[in-house]
Write a protein that holds these residues in place. Structure first.
Motif, mmCIF file in Angstrom:
data_model
loop_
_atom_site.group_PDB
_atom_site.id
_atom_site.type_symbol
_atom_site.label_atom_id
_atom_site.label_comp_id
_atom_site.label_asym_id
_atom_site.label_seq_id
_atom_site.Cartn_x
_atom_site.Cartn_y
_atom_site.Cartn_z
ATOM 1 N N GLY A 1 45.823 20.776 18.403
ATOM 2 C CA GLY A 1 45.303 19.622 19.123
ATOM 3 C C GLY A 1 46.351 18.568 19.445
ATOM 4 O O GLY A 1 46.023 17.495 19.932
ATOM 5 N N SER A 2 47.628 18.873 19.152
ATOM 6 C CA SER A 2 48.735 18.003 19.575
ATOM 7 C C SER A 2 48.557 16.536 19.194
ATOM 8 O O SER A 2 48.712 15.643 20.014
ATOM 9 C CB SER A 2 48.921 18.143 21.088
ATOM 10 O OG SER A 2 50.063 17.496 21.530
ATOM 11 N N ILE A 3 48.208 16.264 17.946
ATOM 12 C CA ILE A 3 48.033 14.877 17.503
ATOM 13 C C ILE A 3 49.357 14.361 16.934
ATOM 14 O O ILE A 3 49.854 14.902 15.954
ATOM 15 C CB ILE A 3 46.943 14.772 16.413
ATOM 16 C CG1 ILE A 3 45.651 15.420 16.904
ATOM 17 C CG2 ILE A 3 46.704 13.323 16.024
ATOM 18 C CD1 ILE A 3 44.633 15.619 15.811
ATOM 19 N N GLU B 1 46.310 21.170 25.937
ATOM 20 C CA GLU B 1 47.515 21.267 26.750
ATOM 21 C C GLU B 1 47.119 21.187 28.232
ATOM 22 O O GLU B 1 47.856 20.714 29.063
ATOM 23 C CB GLU B 1 48.190 22.571 26.365
ATOM 24 C CG GLU B 1 49.455 22.923 27.057
ATOM 25 C CD GLU B 1 49.199 23.776 28.256
ATOM 26 O OE1 GLU B 1 49.739 23.429 29.301
ATOM 27 O OE2 GLU B 1 48.445 24.765 28.158
ATOM 28 N N ASN C 1 45.875 16.479 27.954
ATOM 29 C CA ASN C 1 47.074 15.669 27.790
ATOM 30 C C ASN C 1 47.275 14.778 29.020
ATOM 31 O O ASN C 1 47.476 15.280 30.114
ATOM 32 C CB ASN C 1 48.276 16.610 27.605
ATOM 33 C CG ASN C 1 49.558 15.865 27.338
ATOM 34 O OD1 ASN C 1 49.645 14.661 27.542
ATOM 35 N ND2 ASN C 1 50.558 16.585 26.873
ATOM 36 N N LYS D 1 49.674 13.112 30.000
ATOM 37 C CA LYS D 1 50.989 13.199 30.630
ATOM 38 C C LYS D 1 51.084 14.372 31.603
ATOM 39 O O LYS D 1 51.866 14.349 32.535
ATOM 40 C CB LYS D 1 52.086 13.344 29.560
ATOM 41 C CG LYS D 1 52.478 12.005 28.945
ATOM 42 C CD LYS D 1 53.320 12.206 27.715
ATOM 43 C CE LYS D 1 54.766 12.519 28.057
ATOM 44 N NZ LYS D 1 55.547 12.854 26.849
ATOM 45 N N THR D 2 50.330 15.424 31.352
ATOM 46 C CA THR D 2 50.490 16.614 32.179
ATOM 47 C C THR D 2 49.261 16.957 33.012
ATOM 48 O O THR D 2 49.367 17.695 33.977
ATOM 49 C CB THR D 2 50.803 17.845 31.311
ATOM 50 O OG1 THR D 2 49.754 17.997 30.360
ATOM 51 C CG2 THR D 2 52.104 17.696 30.584
ATOM 52 N N GLU E 1 57.185 20.331 30.344
ATOM 53 C CA GLU E 1 56.116 20.190 31.328
ATOM 54 C C GLU E 1 56.213 18.898 32.118
ATOM 55 O O GLU E 1 55.802 18.829 33.261
ATOM 56 C CB GLU E 1 54.764 20.213 30.613
ATOM 57 C CG GLU E 1 54.096 21.543 30.706
ATOM 58 C CD GLU E 1 52.660 21.472 30.284
ATOM 59 O OE1 GLU E 1 51.928 20.590 30.752
ATOM 60 O OE2 GLU E 1 52.269 22.318 29.477
ATOM 61 N N THR E 2 56.702 17.847 31.476
ATOM 62 C CA THR E 2 56.771 16.562 32.166
ATOM 63 C C THR E 2 58.171 16.310 32.710
ATOM 64 O O THR E 2 58.512 15.191 33.072
ATOM 65 C CB THR E 2 56.360 15.426 31.213
ATOM 66 O OG1 THR E 2 57.011 15.622 29.958
ATOM 67 C CG2 THR E 2 54.873 15.434 30.975
ATOM 68 N N VAL F 1 41.940 14.589 20.218
ATOM 69 C CA VAL F 1 42.741 15.812 20.185
ATOM 70 C C VAL F 1 43.021 16.211 21.627
ATOM 71 O O VAL F 1 42.138 16.169 22.473
ATOM 72 C CB VAL F 1 42.047 16.969 19.437
ATOM 73 C CG1 VAL F 1 42.089 16.722 17.950
ATOM 74 C CG2 VAL F 1 40.622 17.161 19.881
ATOM 75 N N GLN F 2 44.279 16.548 21.883
ATOM 76 C CA GLN F 2 44.664 16.821 23.255
ATOM 77 C C GLN F 2 44.841 18.298 23.521
ATOM 78 O O GLN F 2 45.583 18.974 22.815
ATOM 79 C CB GLN F 2 45.966 16.090 23.566
ATOM 80 C CG GLN F 2 45.755 14.605 23.713
ATOM 81 C CD GLN F 2 47.045 13.896 24.033
ATOM 82 O OE1 GLN F 2 48.061 14.522 24.347
ATOM 83 N NE2 GLN F 2 47.014 12.588 23.958
ATOM 84 N N LEU G 1 49.780 25.635 18.784
ATOM 85 C CA LEU G 1 49.296 25.177 20.091
ATOM 86 C C LEU G 1 47.781 25.376 20.183
ATOM 87 O O LEU G 1 47.061 24.555 20.731
ATOM 88 C CB LEU G 1 49.997 25.951 21.207
ATOM 89 C CG LEU G 1 49.643 25.522 22.633
ATOM 90 C CD1 LEU G 1 50.314 24.199 22.971
ATOM 91 C CD2 LEU G 1 50.048 26.564 23.642
#
Lengths: 251, 226
Positions: B171-173, A164, A133, A135-136, B189-190, A161-162, B167
């Motif tokens: 894959g957080s798409i 964490e 990711n 951003k992190t 987190e940010t 695909v990100q 999670l």
């Protein structure tokens, strides 16, 4: 009865107060997990101090530290977060140094996919490209910069695909769920990885340098073993391990 | 107040919960029916399997699913052959994961209500020459209405709150697998606490109202069995 009870207390005291050995609690960015384990083992062998390692993305470690996590040392994946901690008064000014310079690599367990550098990403067989990711995780940010500078981002955006953190990005590729991914060179060079050669190391001019800074946190300021560890990290043995895992070194 | 990304995550989460509940009601009804009426020795084993997601860490389910749904995996490989698309990191993958994860939340209330209905009304219907399917649809399922409402609401709410499995296999798409709980995680987190507060507060309120509805229904709608 009375003596028995007393005996337990004595044993408890013996157990919790070893003469010299102490514990150092260290927060480590995910990419440095495996080299850190090697270094920690050597540190323990030499000093008898036990090392507790917590890994996560640098962003998450930062959030944990600012909210009172009991870490004494932070090995971040960038220079920004250690500086932010110093600015906030949570880390010790003057203790910060670059312990490693990270390398981003494009990796796939499938050797036929690894052709022609970044052009490997244009192949039809690639449905998913893993990265951390942006951003992190600094390695995610670096991967984003590479794709963006080469104009590949619009093309690949829907296949990204990100993870964490970079650990999860690596695991997506290693488990075969993503065909290819941007990971840390140190992960690919992990002795447990069976395909260390199917990779293309991204030239470092394509992204901002992945300078990784270590910093002493306030909670470790008066704890001598924490400072000893930071010194150990700059000694030849640790530097050799860091180098072996593909990192660059400063100074 | 909500960013485009958050709205997208909200919409995706609602879609996921709706689809999952529909699948769960279809899959869960025969399982619950069998559990309520069977006298087989297998019953205890199936009951334990259905309840597993209640006690297993989501990471266990996530780990097995990640392996099974990869292009070489036992589900992922045939899926790739039939659909020419990979299963992992897709909306379908999340539906499969959520269905497994929320299974006990649907099966258990259904089973309880089927048990409460008992076999008397069905035997009566059968004597009146209703086919078993007809008897189920026109006699048993209306009597088990309370169970269906509880199952639907709990299944829906539990899918909204799912985090660990998604999670691991998502894959957080954005728009495809990045659900609300993952968005909250990213915001924290940010250090985007304002957004995290909005989403978390919304979920908290929604979950509370949901449970309030379930308990109100349970009080007001006694099982209609003579």
């Amino acid at each position: 009865m009375y003596i028995k009870w007393y005996g337990h207390i004595v044993w408890l005291l013996v157990a919790i107060t070893p003469c010299h050995a102490a514990e150092v609690t260290i927060a480590v960015a995910s990419n440095f997990r495996v080299p850190m384990e090697v270094i920690a083992d050597a540190f323990t062998a030499q000093t008898k101090h036990h090392v507790t390692i917590s890994t996560a993305s640098t962003g998450k470690l930062y959030a944990q530290i600012t909210h009172g996590a009991p870490f004494e040392v932070l090995l971040a994946a960038d220079t920004r977060h250690p500086q932010l901690l110093i600015d906030k008064g949570v880390a010790v000014e003057g203790s910060v140094f670059t312990y490693a310079v990270g390398r981003l690599t494009l990796w796939s367990p499938n050797p036929t996919l690894m052709i022609d550098g970044l052009n490997a990403l244009r192949q039809d067989g690639i449905r998913h490209v893993a990265m951390a990711n942006p951003k992190t995780a600094p390695y995610g940010q670096a991967a984003y910069e590479v794709l963006n500078s080469k104009g590949l981002w619009p093309l690949l955006q829907h296949r990204i695909v990100q993870g964490e953190n970079i650990g999860q990005a690596f695991q997506f590729v290693a488990s075969g769920n993503a065909e290819i991914g941007f990971v840390a060179l140190s992960q690919v060079l992990n002795p447990r990885n069976l395909h260390p050669d199917n990779r293309w190391d991204v030239p470092q001019h394509l992204h901002a340098p992945l300078e990784q800074n270590a910093v002493l946190l306030r909670k470790g300021q008066s704890h001598e073993p924490a400072k000893t560890f930071l010194r150990f990290l700059r000694e030849p043995f640790a530097r050799q391990v860091i180098h072996r895992f593909g990192y660059g070194l400063r100074g | 107040m909500l960013s485009y990304d958050d709205l997208q995550a909200l919409w995706l989460t609602l879609q996921l919960a709706t689809v999952t509940v529909c699948v769960l009601l279809i899959v869960g009804t025969p399982i619950a029916w069998w559990l309520a009426h069977s006298r087989s020795k297998l019953q205890t084993i199936v009951e334990a399997v259905v309840a597993l997601p209640l006690v297993l860490p989501p990471t266990v389910l996530g780990f097995y699913l990640l392996i099974a749904m990869s292009p070489q995996g036992i589900i992922g490989s045939p899926w790739l052959q039939f659909t020419d698309a990979t299963l992992s990191f897709s909306f379908t993958a999340l539906v499969i994961a959520s269905t497994l994860y929320s299974l006990p939340f649907v099966v258990q209330p259904l089973q309880t209500s089927f048990e409460a209905v008992g076999s008397m009304p069905l035997e009566t219907a059968s004597m009146l020459r209703a086919s078993p399917v007809d008897a189920f649809i026109s006699v048993a399922s209306p009597l088990a209405l309370r169970g269906y409402i509880t199952a639907t609401v709990l299944g829906f709410a539990h899918t909204l709150g799912e985090f660990g499995v998604v999670l691991m296999v998502g894959g957080s798409i954005p728009g495809k697998t990045k659900v609300l709980s993952i968005s909250i995680y990213d915001h924290v987190e940010t250090l985007e606490y304002a957004q995290a507060h909005t989403l978390s507060g919304g979920l908290l309120l929604f979950s509370f109202i949901t449970l309030l509805i379930v308990y109100t229904i349970n009080r007001r709608l006694p099982i209609r069995v003579a």
